[in-house]
Design a protein around this motif. Structure first.
Motif, PDB file in Angstrom:
ATOM      1  N   ILE A  32      -0.054  -5.309  11.237  1.00  0.00           N
ATOM      2  CA  ILE A  32       1.133  -4.655  11.805  1.00  0.00           C
ATOM      3  C   ILE A  32       1.851  -3.840  10.735  1.00  0.00           C
ATOM      4  O   ILE A  32       2.205  -2.677  10.960  1.00  0.00           O
ATOM      5  CB  ILE A  32       2.091  -5.698  12.434  1.00  0.00           C
ATOM      6  CG1 ILE A  32       1.455  -6.298  13.686  1.00  0.00           C
ATOM      7  CG2 ILE A  32       3.444  -5.066  12.758  1.00  0.00           C
ATOM      8  CD1 ILE A  32       2.166  -7.536  14.216  1.00  0.00           C
ATOM      9  N   SER A  48     -13.685  -8.025  11.599  1.00  0.00           N
ATOM     10  CA  SER A  48     -12.396  -7.576  12.120  1.00  0.00           C
ATOM     11  C   SER A  48     -11.744  -6.651  11.103  1.00  0.00           C
ATOM     12  O   SER A  48     -12.124  -6.639   9.925  1.00  0.00           O
ATOM     13  CB  SER A  48     -11.485  -8.771  12.432  1.00  0.00           C
ATOM     14  OG  SER A  48     -11.240  -9.525  11.273  1.00  0.00           O
ATOM     15  N   GLN A  71      -2.804 -12.565   8.872  1.00  0.00           N
ATOM     16  CA  GLN A  71      -3.639 -11.371   9.038  1.00  0.00           C
ATOM     17  C   GLN A  71      -2.970 -10.384  10.001  1.00  0.00           C
ATOM     18  O   GLN A  71      -2.926  -9.184   9.746  1.00  0.00           O
ATOM     19  CB  GLN A  71      -5.025 -11.781   9.558  1.00  0.00           C
ATOM     20  CG  GLN A  71      -5.918 -10.645   9.966  1.00  0.00           C
ATOM     21  CD  GLN A  71      -6.458  -9.845   8.796  1.00  0.00           C
ATOM     22  OE1 GLN A  71      -6.120 -10.084   7.649  1.00  0.00           O
ATOM     23  NE2 GLN A  71      -7.286  -8.877   9.088  1.00  0.00           N
ATOM     24  N   GLN A  72      -2.453 -10.907  11.099  1.00  0.00           N
ATOM     25  CA  GLN A  72      -1.785 -10.057  12.091  1.00  0.00           C
ATOM     26  C   GLN A  72      -0.579  -9.353  11.470  1.00  0.00           C
ATOM     27  O   GLN A  72      -0.380  -8.150  11.681  1.00  0.00           O
ATOM     28  CB  GLN A  72      -1.334 -10.931  13.265  1.00  0.00           C
ATOM     29  CG  GLN A  72      -0.530 -10.199  14.302  1.00  0.00           C
ATOM     30  CD  GLN A  72      -0.121 -11.126  15.427  1.00  0.00           C
ATOM     31  OE1 GLN A  72      -0.603 -10.952  16.531  1.00  0.00           O
ATOM     32  NE2 GLN A  72       0.739 -12.084  15.164  1.00  0.00           N
ATOM     33  N   THR A  73       0.191 -10.065  10.685  1.00  0.00           N
ATOM     34  CA  THR A  73       1.365  -9.474  10.026  1.00  0.00           C
ATOM     35  C   THR A  73       0.946  -8.351   9.089  1.00  0.00           C
ATOM     36  O   THR A  73       1.564  -7.277   9.070  1.00  0.00           O
ATOM     37  CB  THR A  73       2.148 -10.557   9.256  1.00  0.00           C
ATOM     38  OG1 THR A  73       2.576 -11.551  10.188  1.00  0.00           O
ATOM     39  CG2 THR A  73       3.358  -9.969   8.540  1.00  0.00           C
ATOM     40  N   LEU A 129      -4.485  -5.936  18.983  1.00  0.00           N
ATOM     41  CA  LEU A 129      -4.278  -7.172  18.228  1.00  0.00           C
ATOM     42  C   LEU A 129      -4.957  -8.363  18.897  1.00  0.00           C
ATOM     43  O   LEU A 129      -5.483  -9.242  18.209  1.00  0.00           O
ATOM     44  CB  LEU A 129      -2.783  -7.445  18.038  1.00  0.00           C
ATOM     45  CG  LEU A 129      -2.108  -6.559  16.989  1.00  0.00           C
ATOM     46  CD1 LEU A 129      -0.602  -6.784  16.997  1.00  0.00           C
ATOM     47  CD2 LEU A 129      -2.689  -6.786  15.610  1.00  0.00           C
ATOM     48  N   GLN A 131      -8.534  -8.087  17.896  1.00  0.00           N
ATOM     49  CA  GLN A 131      -8.688  -8.462  16.492  1.00  0.00           C
ATOM     50  C   GLN A 131      -8.551  -9.974  16.320  1.00  0.00           C
ATOM     51  O   GLN A 131      -9.260 -10.578  15.515  1.00  0.00           O
ATOM     52  CB  GLN A 131      -7.673  -7.721  15.617  1.00  0.00           C
ATOM     53  CG  GLN A 131      -7.925  -6.246  15.509  1.00  0.00           C
ATOM     54  CD  GLN A 131      -9.315  -5.931  14.997  1.00  0.00           C
ATOM     55  OE1 GLN A 131      -9.716  -6.390  13.928  1.00  0.00           O
ATOM     56  NE2 GLN A 131     -10.073  -5.155  15.749  1.00  0.00           N
ATOM     57  N   MET A 132      -7.656 -10.590  17.094  1.00  0.00           N
ATOM     58  CA  MET A 132      -7.483 -12.041  17.038  1.00  0.00           C
ATOM     59  C   MET A 132      -8.779 -12.739  17.437  1.00  0.00           C
ATOM     60  O   MET A 132      -9.240 -13.654  16.745  1.00  0.00           O
ATOM     61  CB  MET A 132      -6.352 -12.480  17.972  1.00  0.00           C
ATOM     62  CG  MET A 132      -6.175 -13.985  18.041  1.00  0.00           C
ATOM     63  SD  MET A 132      -5.034 -14.501  19.333  1.00  0.00           S
ATOM     64  CE  MET A 132      -6.036 -14.187  20.794  1.00  0.00           C
ATOM     65  N   TRP A 187      -4.538 -16.488  10.973  1.00  0.00           N
ATOM     66  CA  TRP A 187      -4.500 -15.328  11.861  1.00  0.00           C
ATOM     67  C   TRP A 187      -3.115 -14.699  11.855  1.00  0.00           C
ATOM     68  O   TRP A 187      -2.975 -13.477  11.820  1.00  0.00           O
ATOM     69  CB  TRP A 187      -4.909 -15.672  13.297  1.00  0.00           C
ATOM     70  CG  TRP A 187      -4.442 -14.607  14.231  1.00  0.00           C
ATOM     71  CD1 TRP A 187      -3.517 -14.719  15.221  1.00  0.00           C
ATOM     72  CD2 TRP A 187      -4.830 -13.217  14.217  1.00  0.00           C
ATOM     73  NE1 TRP A 187      -3.299 -13.494  15.810  1.00  0.00           N
ATOM     74  CE2 TRP A 187      -4.091 -12.564  15.215  1.00  0.00           C
ATOM     75  CE3 TRP A 187      -5.715 -12.466  13.451  1.00  0.00           C
ATOM     76  CZ2 TRP A 187      -4.213 -11.199  15.469  1.00  0.00           C
ATOM     77  CZ3 TRP A 187      -5.847 -11.102  13.700  1.00  0.00           C
ATOM     78  CH2 TRP A 187      -5.113 -10.493  14.696  1.00  0.00           C
ATOM     79  N   GLN A 188      -2.063 -15.485  11.890  1.00  0.00           N
ATOM     80  CA  GLN A 188      -0.703 -14.937  11.888  1.00  0.00           C
ATOM     81  C   GLN A 188      -0.453 -14.100  10.640  1.00  0.00           C
ATOM     82  O   GLN A 188       0.159 -13.038  10.719  1.00  0.00           O
ATOM     83  CB  GLN A 188       0.327 -16.055  12.002  1.00  0.00           C
ATOM     84  CG  GLN A 188       0.366 -16.650  13.400  1.00  0.00           C
ATOM     85  CD  GLN A 188       1.452 -17.687  13.536  1.00  0.00           C
ATOM     86  OE1 GLN A 188       1.512 -18.630  12.765  1.00  0.00           O
ATOM     87  NE2 GLN A 188       2.306 -17.483  14.512  1.00  0.00           N
ATOM     88  N   ARG A 246      -0.863  -4.096  21.482  1.00  0.00           N
ATOM     89  CA  ARG A 246      -1.017  -5.520  21.795  1.00  0.00           C
ATOM     90  C   ARG A 246      -2.456  -5.829  22.186  1.00  0.00           C
ATOM     91  O   ARG A 246      -3.015  -6.862  21.793  1.00  0.00           O
ATOM     92  CB  ARG A 246      -0.025  -5.924  22.888  1.00  0.00           C
ATOM     93  CG  ARG A 246       1.424  -5.864  22.387  1.00  0.00           C
ATOM     94  CD  ARG A 246       2.409  -6.521  23.321  1.00  0.00           C
ATOM     95  NE  ARG A 246       2.389  -6.014  24.677  1.00  0.00           N
ATOM     96  CZ  ARG A 246       3.113  -5.001  25.124  1.00  0.00           C
ATOM     97  NH1 ARG A 246       3.933  -4.372  24.304  1.00  0.00           N
ATOM     98  NH2 ARG A 246       3.034  -4.618  26.381  1.00  0.00           N
TER      99      ARG A 246
END
Length: 90
Positions: A50, A79, A45-47, A66, A69-70, A42-43, A63
């Motif tokens: 962003i 997602s 994917q989040q990066t 995100l 999406q998380m 997930w981290q 936020r």
């Protein structure tokens, strides 16, 4: 000895997170139900989200987006993906 958790993403016992990844009850819930492997994915994917979508982390709506999406990612629901991202060959 490594702690394990029944991961909600992978539906199996996997290595647990060593500490809550977020403050408060949400972080504790994630620590109880998400494996280290799923959280690291997930981290990443989040990066990508962003960076590719040029998200402003100071914006509360970003936020909120995100967090949504998380939840989708960790529950294996559809997602958003970073456009043009090609995963490395395995």
């Amino acid at each position: 000895m490594t702690q394990t958790v029944f991961c909600r993403k992978y539906q199996q016992e996997l290595e647990a997170l060593p500490f809550p990844p977020l403050p408060g009850e949400k972080g504790q819930e994630i620590q109880r139900s998400v494996s280290r492997k799923a959280w690291e994915e997930w981290q990443a994917q989040q990066t990508r989200l962003i960076n590719e979508k040029h998200l402003n982390m100071l914006d509360p709506k970003t936020r909120e987006y995100l967090m949504d999406q998380m939840e989708r990612f960790l529950d294996n629901r559809e997602s958003d993906q970073a456009e043009g991202y090609v995963p490395p060959a395995q």
